[in-house]
Each structure stands twice: as C-alpha cells, then as structure tokens.
Write a protein that holds these residues in place. Structure first.
Motif, PDB file in Angstrom:
ATOM      1  N   ALA A 271       0.834  -1.210   0.000  1.00 22.82           N
ATOM      2  CA  ALA A 271       0.000   0.000   0.000  1.00 22.82           C
ATOM      3  C   ALA A 271       0.865   1.255   0.000  1.00 22.82           C
ATOM      4  CB  ALA A 271      -0.930  -0.011   1.208  1.00 22.82           C
ATOM      5  N   LEU A 272       1.965   1.204   0.771  1.00 25.21           N
ATOM      6  CA  LEU A 272       2.866   2.351   0.830  1.00 25.21           C
ATOM      7  C   LEU A 272       3.530   2.594  -0.520  1.00 25.21           C
ATOM      8  CD1 LEU A 272       4.304   4.540   2.462  1.00 25.21           C
ATOM      9  CD2 LEU A 272       6.012   2.828   3.123  1.00 25.21           C
ATOM     10  N   ILE A 273       3.997   1.506  -1.151  1.00 22.72           N
ATOM     11  CA  ILE A 273       4.632   1.629  -2.472  1.00 22.72           C
ATOM     12  C   ILE A 273       3.645   2.172  -3.501  1.00 22.72           C
ATOM     13  CG2 ILE A 273       5.647   0.318  -4.375  1.00 22.72           C
ATOM     14  CD1 ILE A 273       6.863  -1.549  -2.272  1.00 22.72           C
ATOM     15  N   LEU A 274       2.414   1.639  -3.456  1.00 22.71           N
ATOM     16  CA  LEU A 274       1.385   2.099  -4.386  1.00 22.71           C
ATOM     17  C   LEU A 274       1.084   3.578  -4.182  1.00 22.71           C
ATOM     18  CD1 LEU A 274      -0.702   1.460  -6.571  1.00 22.71           C
ATOM     19  CD2 LEU A 274      -2.305   0.804  -4.751  1.00 22.71           C
ATOM     20  N   SER A 275       1.008   3.990  -2.913  1.00 24.68           N
ATOM     21  CA  SER A 275       0.737   5.393  -2.605  1.00 24.68           C
ATOM     22  C   SER A 275       1.857   6.292  -3.114  1.00 24.68           C
ATOM     23  CB  SER A 275       0.562   5.563  -1.095  1.00 24.68           C
ATOM     24  OG  SER A 275       0.385   6.922  -0.760  1.00 24.68           O
ATOM     25  N   LEU A 276       3.108   5.846  -2.898  1.00 27.49           N
ATOM     26  CA  LEU A 276       4.251   6.629  -3.378  1.00 27.49           C
ATOM     27  C   LEU A 276       4.241   6.731  -4.897  1.00 27.49           C
ATOM     28  CD1 LEU A 276       7.100   5.296  -1.047  1.00 27.49           C
ATOM     29  CD2 LEU A 276       6.077   7.582  -1.020  1.00 27.49           C
ATOM     30  N   TRP A 277       3.927   5.612  -5.556  1.00 26.90           N
ATOM     31  CA  TRP A 277       3.900   5.611  -7.026  1.00 26.90           C
ATOM     32  C   TRP A 277       2.826   6.554  -7.554  1.00 26.90           C
ATOM     33  CZ3 TRP A 277       0.220   4.217 -10.688  1.00 26.90           C
ATOM     34  CH2 TRP A 277       0.684   4.138 -12.008  1.00 26.90           C
ATOM     35  N   LEU A 278       1.656   6.510  -6.930  1.00 29.42           N
ATOM     36  CA  LEU A 278       0.569   7.394  -7.352  1.00 29.42           C
ATOM     37  C   LEU A 278       0.940   8.858  -7.141  1.00 29.42           C
ATOM     38  CD1 LEU A 278      -2.536   5.433  -5.994  1.00 29.42           C
ATOM     39  CD2 LEU A 278      -1.837   5.696  -8.382  1.00 29.42           C
ATOM     40  N   ASN A 279       1.591   9.141  -6.002  1.00 25.68           N
ATOM     41  CA  ASN A 279       2.011  10.519  -5.723  1.00 25.68           C
ATOM     42  C   ASN A 279       3.058  10.997  -6.723  1.00 25.68           C
ATOM     43  OD1 ASN A 279       0.321  10.908  -3.534  1.00 25.68           O
ATOM     44  ND2 ASN A 279       1.804  10.130  -2.040  1.00 25.68           N
ATOM     45  N   LEU A 280       4.032  10.110  -7.010  1.00 26.77           N
ATOM     46  CA  LEU A 280       5.073  10.472  -7.976  1.00 26.77           C
ATOM     47  C   LEU A 280       4.484  10.679  -9.363  1.00 26.77           C
ATOM     48  CD1 LEU A 280       7.975   8.071  -6.898  1.00 26.77           C
ATOM     49  CD2 LEU A 280       7.896  10.560  -6.637  1.00 26.77           C
ATOM     50  N   ASN A 281       3.549   9.815  -9.729  1.00 27.83           N
ATOM     51  CA  ASN A 281       2.909   9.928 -11.036  1.00 27.83           C
ATOM     52  C   ASN A 281       2.123  11.234 -11.143  1.00 27.83           C
ATOM     53  OD1 ASN A 281       2.321   8.918 -13.603  1.00 27.83           O
ATOM     54  ND2 ASN A 281       0.351   8.119 -12.929  1.00 27.83           N
ATOM     55  N   ALA A 282       1.399  11.557 -10.071  1.00 33.38           N
ATOM     56  CA  ALA A 282       0.635  12.810 -10.056  1.00 33.38           C
ATOM     57  C   ALA A 282       1.572  14.008 -10.112  1.00 33.38           C
ATOM     58  CB  ALA A 282      -0.234  12.866  -8.803  1.00 33.38           C
TER      59      ALA A 282
ATOM     60  N   ALA B 154       4.572  14.052 -11.418  1.00 35.81           N
ATOM     61  CA  ALA B 154       5.161  14.110 -12.759  1.00 35.81           C
ATOM     62  C   ALA B 154       4.202  14.780 -13.734  1.00 35.81           C
ATOM     63  CB  ALA B 154       5.516  12.709 -13.241  1.00 35.81           C
ATOM     64  N   ARG B 155       2.902  14.421 -13.631  1.00 30.44           N
ATOM     65  CA  ARG B 155       1.912  15.055 -14.512  1.00 30.44           C
ATOM     66  C   ARG B 155       1.805  16.546 -14.227  1.00 30.44           C
ATOM     67  NH1 ARG B 155      -1.173  10.352 -13.361  1.00 30.44           N
ATOM     68  NH2 ARG B 155      -2.477  11.554 -11.926  1.00 30.44           N
ATOM     69  N   LEU B 156       1.869  16.896 -12.936  1.00 29.35           N
ATOM     70  CA  LEU B 156       1.802  18.307 -12.555  1.00 29.35           C
ATOM     71  C   LEU B 156       3.015  19.069 -13.078  1.00 29.35           C
ATOM     72  CD1 LEU B 156       0.448  20.601 -10.994  1.00 29.35           C
ATOM     73  CD2 LEU B 156       1.679  19.842  -8.944  1.00 29.35           C
ATOM     74  N   ASP B 157       4.215  18.457 -12.913  1.00 28.06           N
ATOM     75  CA  ASP B 157       5.440  19.103 -13.400  1.00 28.06           C
ATOM     76  C   ASP B 157       5.393  19.278 -14.914  1.00 28.06           C
ATOM     77  OD1 ASP B 157       6.385  19.207 -10.841  1.00 28.06           O
ATOM     78  OD2 ASP B 157       7.716  17.477 -11.015  1.00 28.06           O
ATOM     79  N   ALA B 158       4.885  18.248 -15.613  1.00 23.40           N
ATOM     80  CA  ALA B 158       4.783  18.332 -17.075  1.00 23.40           C
ATOM     81  C   ALA B 158       3.827  19.444 -17.478  1.00 23.40           C
ATOM     82  CB  ALA B 158       4.320  16.995 -17.649  1.00 23.40           C
TER      83      ALA B 158
END
Length: 223
Positions: free
Chosen positions: A33-44, A46-50
């Motif tokens: 769950a922690l890994i999934l949460s981190l991945w979702l946060n990083l993905n979000a 990355a989209r925000l930075d883009a």
C-alpha cells in the motif's frame, strides 16, 4: 476423550497458524500500500510538473512573440521617421582604392543601399552580416551598394574579401545622421538623385521574413 482433546488441540494449532499467517501478511499489505501510494504521488507530481513545464514553455513563447512584435513596431517607427529625409550633400564616401568620392557621384539614378555598421565584437559583425546575406539569398536587387561604417578603410577591405562581395562597396567614414542610425542594426533603403531617402527596411533577426518580402519586392521592380 483423549481423541477429542487431541482433535481440539489440532484445531487450536491450526487456528493459531491461520492467525499468524494473517498477521504476517499485514506488513506485506502495508508495504504494498505504501509503495502504491508513493507511485501514485510520484505519477501525479510528474503530470503536474509536465503541465507546469508546458505552461512555462507556452508563456515563454508568448513573451518571445510579444518581444518580436514590440521590436518590429519600434523599427517601423524609426523607418517612418527617416523616410523622406535627405542625405547631406557634404557626405562623402571612400572606394576600396582609397579615393574619396562625393556621395552625389555614386548616384546616377535611384539606387538601393545596404547600410552596415561595424560593432565592437568582430565575431558579432561577421555573424550579423552573414545573417543579412542569408536573408538576401537569391534575391539580389539591382543597383545595390554597400555602405560600410567601419573604423577604417582597411577593415572594409578585409570585410569585402572575407565575404567575397562582388557588388559596389564603399567606406563610410561617418554616420548619415538619419534617425534610423540610432538603431544598431543594418538596414536597406533607396536614394534618388535629389538625395531623398525612402523605402527603409531594418534587417534585424526579428524581421527576417519582412526583409525577404522586401527584397523580393525590390527584385520584382528590376523585371
């Protein structure tokens, strides 16, 4: 009785084993769950930075476009202020042989002039003139002279040889004192027998397409 007790013990043992398995899987689930949460946060993120980067590029593009428009508007103002003015009859030029010639002697009809000034940076001077040549490309108007406002005749000669110029080149010892000379850019214009100047076009990088259209129009007059 003994069998029943043994069976109960076995069931209790199995129950505890199941409990322990479930307990052991909890850290795995939490880790996942922690890994999934981190991945979702990083993905979000990355989209925000883009998105921010895209907006920044768009903003920079708009700023460059606005700067170009402002530059062209300023050039147009100085072109208009110089249009219709006359060159002082006392102005003289020097040919590549070192002979001083009254400006009136090089005007036998309506001529086209490229006024080019030396800058403090020799590399910049070369790059600026190459840019003008690139603008000219195959559009070479008739009766085109180069007036080179350099610090001395020797530099004009070197400049002429460097670019293998085949059209008339003259050294201009001093400024023409036209309003457009305030702009530190090369420019084209026409002069008639009365020394009246017209049809100015500043050859700055911002106005590349305008210069090409201008030169095509001049070339079409030759036909």
């Amino acid at each position: 009785m003994i069998k029943r007790t043994s069976r109960n013990n076995l069931l209790e043992h199995q129950f505890y084993q199941d409990i322990m398995k479930k307990i052991n899987t909890i850290p795995v689930i939490l880790t996942f769950a922690l890994i999934l949460s981190l991945w979702l946060n990083l993905n979000a993120r990355a989209r925000l930075d883009a998105s921010i980067a895209g907006q920044s590029v768009q903003t920079d593009s708009i700023k460059r476009y606005q700067s170009t428009l402002n530059g062209i508007a300023m050039f147009r103002d100085f072109e208009a202020r110089s249009n219709g003015l006359k060159i002082d009859k006392k102005v003289a030029v020097v040919n590549l042989e070192g002979v001083t010639i009254p400006f009136s002697e090089i005007i036998d009809s309506n001529i086209r002039i490229l006024k080019f000034s030396e800058s403090n940076c020799s590399d910049c001077t070369q790059q600026n003139f190459q840019r003008v040549l690139d603008m000219m490309d195959a559009e070479m108007p008739d009766n085109l002279f180069l007036l080179g406002e350099f610090s001395n005749l020797r530099k004009v000669r070197i400049f002429t040889q460097m670019f293998e110029l085949k059209w008339p080149v003259y050294y201009l010892p001093s400024s023409l004192d036209l309003p457009i000379d305030v702009i530190d850019e090369p420019y084209f214009f026409e002069v008639d027998e009365s020394f009246t100047c017209s049809n100015f076009q500043i050859a700055a990088s911002e106005s590349t397409e305008l210069v090409k259209s201008y030169l095509r129009a001049l070339a079409s007059k030759n036909n």
